[in-house]
Design an enzyme around this catalytic site. Structure first.
Site, mmCIF file in Angstrom:
data_model
loop_
_atom_site.group_PDB
_atom_site.id
_atom_site.type_symbol
_atom_site.label_atom_id
_atom_site.label_comp_id
_atom_site.label_asym_id
_atom_site.label_seq_id
_atom_site.Cartn_x
_atom_site.Cartn_y
_atom_site.Cartn_z
ATOM 1 N N ARG A 32 9.454 1.569 1.182
ATOM 2 C CA ARG A 32 9.037 2.359 0.009
ATOM 3 C C ARG A 32 9.210 3.859 0.279
ATOM 4 O O ARG A 32 9.622 4.625 -0.595
ATOM 5 C CB ARG A 32 7.577 2.031 -0.356
ATOM 6 C CG ARG A 32 7.124 2.680 -1.655
ATOM 7 C CD ARG A 32 5.809 2.121 -2.149
ATOM 8 N NE ARG A 32 4.696 2.510 -1.281
ATOM 9 C CZ ARG A 32 3.430 2.094 -1.459
ATOM 10 N NH1 ARG A 32 3.123 1.280 -2.457
ATOM 11 N NH2 ARG A 32 2.476 2.480 -0.645
ATOM 12 N N GLU B 200 -2.829 2.063 -14.277
ATOM 13 C CA GLU B 200 -3.378 1.828 -12.936
ATOM 14 C C GLU B 200 -4.502 2.816 -12.717
ATOM 15 O O GLU B 200 -4.784 3.650 -13.588
ATOM 16 C CB GLU B 200 -2.286 2.002 -11.877
ATOM 17 C CG GLU B 200 -1.697 3.415 -11.830
ATOM 18 C CD GLU B 200 -0.687 3.633 -10.707
ATOM 19 O OE1 GLU B 200 -0.697 2.871 -9.736
ATOM 20 O OE2 GLU B 200 0.116 4.576 -10.827
ATOM 21 N N LYS C 21 5.858 7.908 -4.421
ATOM 22 C CA LYS C 21 4.546 8.290 -3.873
ATOM 23 C C LYS C 21 4.702 9.714 -3.345
ATOM 24 O O LYS C 21 4.854 9.935 -2.140
ATOM 25 C CB LYS C 21 4.151 7.299 -2.774
ATOM 26 C CG LYS C 21 2.666 7.140 -2.608
ATOM 27 C CD LYS C 21 2.351 5.898 -1.830
ATOM 28 C CE LYS C 21 0.992 5.962 -1.187
ATOM 29 N NZ LYS C 21 -0.124 6.210 -2.072
HETATM 30 N N1 PXG Z 1 -1.564 3.318 -7.302
HETATM 31 C C1 PXG Z 1 -1.567 4.561 -6.825
HETATM 32 C C2 PXG Z 1 -1.349 5.687 -7.761
HETATM 33 C C3 PXG Z 1 -1.758 4.795 -5.450
HETATM 34 O O1 PXG Z 1 -1.732 6.042 -4.976
HETATM 35 C C4 PXG Z 1 -1.970 2.405 -5.134
HETATM 36 C C5 PXG Z 1 -1.743 2.254 -6.499
HETATM 37 C C6 PXG Z 1 -2.073 1.184 -4.268
HETATM 38 O O2 PXG Z 1 -0.872 1.010 -3.531
HETATM 39 P P1 PXG Z 1 -0.843 0.286 -2.105
HETATM 40 O O3 PXG Z 1 0.581 0.315 -1.705
HETATM 41 O O4 PXG Z 1 -1.729 1.096 -1.188
HETATM 42 O O5 PXG Z 1 -1.371 -1.076 -2.307
HETATM 43 C C7 PXG Z 1 -1.992 3.710 -4.582
HETATM 44 C C8 PXG Z 1 -2.268 3.900 -3.134
HETATM 45 C C9 PXG Z 1 -6.551 6.482 -0.210
HETATM 46 C C10 PXG Z 1 -5.267 6.744 -0.888
HETATM 47 O O6 PXG Z 1 -6.758 7.076 0.885
HETATM 48 C C11 PXG Z 1 -4.570 5.732 -1.491
HETATM 49 C C12 PXG Z 1 -3.390 6.027 -2.157
HETATM 50 C C13 PXG Z 1 -2.985 7.315 -2.182
HETATM 51 C C14 PXG Z 1 -3.683 8.290 -1.570
HETATM 52 C C15 PXG Z 1 -4.831 8.024 -0.907
HETATM 53 O O7 PXG Z 1 -7.348 5.738 -0.780
HETATM 54 N N2 PXG Z 1 -2.624 5.178 -2.801
#
Ligand code: PXG
Length: 292
Positions: free
Chosen positions: A54, A186, A153
């Site tokens: 990713r 989301e 991201k």
């Molecule tokens: N949507 C968004 C907008 C995200 O930033 C997810 C979904 C979940 O994706 P994953 O790949 O983790 O299953 C994210 C994840 C944190 C943190 O520390 C988490 C995210 C970004 C920044 C901080 O909780 N993103």
């Protein structure tokens, strides 16, 4: 005393206090860069290949050349864990556009910077996984994929942060974001799932959401467990009237939502399908991924 923390920057490890980037880095000046949030469980970096894929896809999308191959970046992540004695924790991988001048153009940034931080993680208290989260719907809409695709991201998280400020102001731990058209997208750092008559629904990626790695894992696990999983658009009405709602993310794993915008969801505590999926997820993470 806690052991000293070391941060990887462009080929070297620095003590936490000395881990610094230039004020001319376009990551700081313009939010020009990308990141990954990754978990390690008991000596294994969960879904490391998927996170690195990713990361490289996002780099392609923003024309950023990551300084290293997939194999090299993987080794940096693992080495960063070893160097910090992390077997269970949270890893932040960041690529910034690098140092340039005060103009917008990345052309003046000759080399991207790569940063890796391995640390412990602040989790939701365990009881939250039973009582569930109270979330609100943000006024702030998720930026649409024709503007900045949420699949990237990127270091530009202001869209999500504006929604998170609304959550903070309401005393909620997360905010649900809608698309411009008002469909469910989301949360600020989590994907959303709803359950209706034991059928599991989640918004499709094309609606403008992050292609969450936990989301994909849960879709696969639920399928193997015999559930029907639909990636389909839905509205707030479907959320308010769902039997169960849960969120997925690297930090949260899989967590129930039991109240949204003042409406109680299902029975007001984590429902049976959410509980079953969380147990399956927690079993699945054991030994999955790259060995530290
Ligand atoms: N949507 C968004 C907008 C995200 O930033 C997810 C979904 C979940 O994706 P994953 O790949 O983790 O299953 C994210 C994840 C944190 C943190 O520390 C988490 C995210 C970004 C920044 C901080 O909780 N993103």
């Amino acid at each position: 005393m806690a052991a000293e923390q070391f941060v990887y920057i462009d080929g070297d490890f620095f003590p936490k206090e000395e881990a610094k980037v230039s004020v001319f880095d376009h990551g700081l000046l313009y939010g020009d860069g990308i990141f990954e949030g990754i978990r390690a469980y008991d000596g294994y970096v969960f879904k490391l290949k998927e996170h690195i894929d990713r990361f490289f896809h996002a780099a392609r999308a923003i024309s950023l050349e990551i300084p290293g191959t997939r194999e090299e970046i993987k080794e940096i992540v693992l080495e960063c864990c070893r160097k910090n004695g992390i077997t269970t924790g949270y890893i932040r991988l960041v690529a910034t556009r690098g140092v340039g001048d005060l103009g917008l153009s990345p052309k003046k940034c000759p080399k991207a910077s790569l940063i890796c931080i391995a640390a412990t993680i602040q989790l939701y208290p365990p009881e939250f996984y039973e009582i569930g989260l109270k979330v609100i719907t943000a006024v702030q809409r998720r930026n649409r994929s024709t503007i900045i695709d949420p699949q990237i991201k990127s270091l530009n998280y202001l869209n999500n942060i504006l929604a998170r400020i609304e959550a903070d102001n309401a005393g909620a731990p997360e905010a649900l974001m809608l698309t411009e058209e008002g469909l469910v997208a989301e949360c600020t750092g989590d994907n959303i799932f709803i359950i209706r008559n034991r059928e599991i629904w989640t918004p499709p990626i094309y609606m403008g959401i992050l292609d969450g790695i936990t989301r994909t894992t849960v879709i696969e696990l639920a399928g193997q467990m015999g559930y029907t999983v639909k990636e389909t658009p839905f509205t707030l009405y479907n959320v308010y009237s769902a039997d169960e709602v849960f969120l997925t993310g690297t930090a949260a794993e899989l967590i129930a939502v039991t109240e949204i915008d003042g409406r109680t969801i299902g029975g007001g505590k984590a429902g049976p399908v959410t509980t079953e999926l969380l147990a399956a997820f927690q079993e699945y993470v054991k030994g999955e991924g790259a060995k530290i």
